[in-house]
Design an enzyme around this catalytic site. Structure first.
Site, PDB file in Angstrom:
ATOM      1  N   ARG A  73       7.823  -9.038  15.272  1.00 44.35           N
ATOM      2  CA  ARG A  73       8.213  -7.692  14.843  1.00 44.35           C
ATOM      3  C   ARG A  73       7.263  -6.695  15.507  1.00 44.35           C
ATOM      4  O   ARG A  73       6.041  -6.885  15.492  1.00 44.35           O
ATOM      5  CB  ARG A  73       8.100  -7.589  13.317  1.00 44.35           C
TER       6      ARG A  73
ATOM      7  N   HIS B 231       0.845  -1.196   0.000  1.00 48.19           N
ATOM      8  CA  HIS B 231       0.000   0.000   0.000  1.00 48.19           C
ATOM      9  C   HIS B 231       0.880   1.245   0.000  1.00 48.19           C
ATOM     10  O   HIS B 231       2.075   1.169   0.302  1.00 48.19           O
ATOM     11  CB  HIS B 231      -0.902   0.028   1.249  1.00 48.19           C
TER      12      HIS B 231
HETATM   13  C1  GA4 Z   1      -2.529   2.800   5.372  1.00 50.34           C
HETATM   14  C2  GA4 Z   1      -1.677   3.722   6.268  1.00 50.34           C
HETATM   15  C3  GA4 Z   1      -2.150   3.725   7.742  1.00 50.34           C
HETATM   16  O1  GA4 Z   1      -1.748   2.519   8.393  1.00 50.34           O
HETATM   17  C4  GA4 Z   1      -3.688   3.869   7.840  1.00 50.34           C
HETATM   18  C5  GA4 Z   1      -4.296   2.665   7.135  1.00 50.34           C
HETATM   19  C6  GA4 Z   1      -5.824   2.537   7.172  1.00 50.34           C
HETATM   20  C7  GA4 Z   1      -6.277   1.604   8.314  1.00 50.34           C
HETATM   21  O2  GA4 Z   1      -5.580   0.682   8.671  1.00 50.34           O
HETATM   22  O3  GA4 Z   1      -7.390   1.832   8.803  1.00 50.34           O
HETATM   23  C8  GA4 Z   1      -6.233   2.033   5.755  1.00 50.34           C
HETATM   24  C9  GA4 Z   1      -4.945   2.183   4.866  1.00 50.34           C
HETATM   25  C10 GA4 Z   1      -4.013   3.039   5.694  1.00 50.34           C
HETATM   26  C11 GA4 Z   1      -5.234   2.815   3.483  1.00 50.34           C
HETATM   27  C12 GA4 Z   1      -6.564   2.358   2.834  1.00 50.34           C
HETATM   28  C13 GA4 Z   1      -7.657   2.031   3.863  1.00 50.34           C
HETATM   29  C14 GA4 Z   1      -7.383   2.817   5.149  1.00 50.34           C
HETATM   30  C15 GA4 Z   1      -6.767   0.621   5.661  1.00 50.34           C
HETATM   31  C16 GA4 Z   1      -7.447   0.622   4.336  1.00 50.34           C
HETATM   32  C17 GA4 Z   1      -7.753  -0.463   3.657  1.00 50.34           C
HETATM   33  C18 GA4 Z   1      -4.130   4.071   9.285  1.00 50.34           C
HETATM   34  C19 GA4 Z   1      -4.148   4.968   6.922  1.00 50.34           C
HETATM   35  O4  GA4 Z   1      -4.337   6.119   7.183  1.00 50.34           O
HETATM   36  O5  GA4 Z   1      -4.374   4.445   5.649  1.00 50.34           O
END
Ligand code: GA4
Length: 336
Positions: A278, A211
């Site tokens: 981890r 991601h």
């Molecule tokens: C990725 C980066 C951060 O960890 C986060 C994630 C968020 C979550 O875990 O709730 C998201 C992910 C993240 C991006 C797309 C969406 C939202 C899970 C997901 C499938 C906290 C963020 O801000 O975006």
């Protein structure tokens, strides 16, 4: 792709495995915050990799270790106790499920808002009062310290790109309204994987799938356990050697837009399963919900146009939460 048998993990969570692809990458740019060339090194790293490591950051090992110890205690609680701090909505304790759209990983985590008042935080109601207070203090102390690193890096970016005023980016992070969050991740070893795949080099579980981060910058620190991988511009996945005393910083989607694509929001992921636990801690520095995200005028050269439609952070965030982890979230906001 191999899917673990239902007995191995919860039935709802079908966690993918993959071959531990990717060479160990020894080219991670290192930014020494005490050196006069730091701004230049940061800019070059953000353009080329969207990623770098920071040394001489000024955060004491004591602060870091205190939080790591508290995190280890929390993740060591019985499952039923940890579940009392969940499910994440989006803040709170989560186990295997990430987001709301079907992503799963070999992970448990605590997601916290980094500007919320104490009362809003579902830290660990299961801890005794005293322990809960230690944990809360350790988080607050760490986040306060790591924010200073974020502000400093944001100023270095402005200096390196010759953006005026120099607090244009750091101000977004410093704002009381900054929508930043903080994540503690635990990737436990998976004994079942050992049985399925006895050779340590043959298979890994996906801990956190590939991601990009939606925010401006993210600051990651982990214990000395490998698993973190980044995707280089040519599409190759490489493993980043762990370094428990440094911070790893990556460009998020919002900074890619603010720089009109000059900086690169890099894809990353975590492979888990074999060997040690981890533990990682990540601060995601985001703007205020009503902040307009558009290329900074001085970064759009004459004759060039903005590559993105203007949006607010709140719009981007809403749309991001409808996506799967691996989706290309900026696509919706690119100009045709
Ligand atoms: C990725 C980066 C951060 O960890 C986060 C994630 C968020 C979550 O875990 O709730 C998201 C992910 C993240 C991006 C797309 C969406 C939202 C899970 C997901 C499938 C906290 C963020 O801000 O975006």
């Amino acid at each position: 792709m191999v899917v673990l048998s239902p007995g191995a993990i919860d039935q709802f969570a079908v966690i993918k495995t993959c071959r531990p692809s990717g060479a160990v990458f020894d080219g991670v740019p290192v930014v020494d915050l005490l050196r006069p060339d730091a701004a230049m090194v940061v800019v070059r790293a953000c353009e080329e990799f969207g990623f770098f490591k920071v040394v001489n950051h000024g955060v004491s090992l004591e602060v870091i270790n205190r939080l790591e110890d508290e995190a280890v205690k929390f993740f060591g609680l019985p499952q039923s106790e940890k579940d009392k701090a969940g499910p994440p909505d989006p803040f709170g304790y989560g186990n295997k499920r990430i987001g709301w759209n079907g992503d799963v990983g070999w992970i448990e985590y605590l997601l916290l808002h980094s500007n919320s008042s104490e009362d809003d935080q579902k830290l660990s109601p299961s801890f005794s009062q005293g322990n809960q207070e230690f944990f809360r203090c350790a988080v607050e102390e760490y986040v306060r310290a790591v924010k200073e690193v974020a502000f400093r890096v944001a100023e270095l970016i402005a200096d390196g790109l010759e953006i005026e005023p120099r607090d244009v980016l750091s101000g977004m992070l410093r704002s009381e309204a900054s929508d930043s969050c903080f994540r503690l991740n635990h990737y436990p070893p998976c004994p079942e994987l050992q049985v399925l795949s006895p050779s340590p080099s043959s298979r890994n579980l996906i801990g956190f799938g590939e991601h990009t981060d939606p925010q401006i910058i993210s600051i990651l620190r982990s214990n000395n356990t490998s698993g973190f991988q980044i995707c280089l511009r040519d599409g190759a996945w490489v493993s980043v050697p762990p370094d428990h005393s440094s911070f790893f910083i990556n460009v998020g989607d919002s900074l890619q837009v603010l720089t009109n694509g000059r900086f690169w929001s890099l894809k990353h992921r975590v492979l888990a399963g074999h060997g040690k636990s981890r533990i990682s801690m990540i601060y995601f520095g985001g703007p205020a919900l009503d902040e307009k995200i558009a290329p900074l005028p001085s970064l759009v050269a004459e004759g060039e146009s903005s590559l993105y439609k203007e949006f607010t952070w709140s719009e981007y965030k809403r749309s991001a939460y409808k996506t799967r982890l691996a989706d290309y979230r900026l696509g919706l906001f690119e100009k045709p």
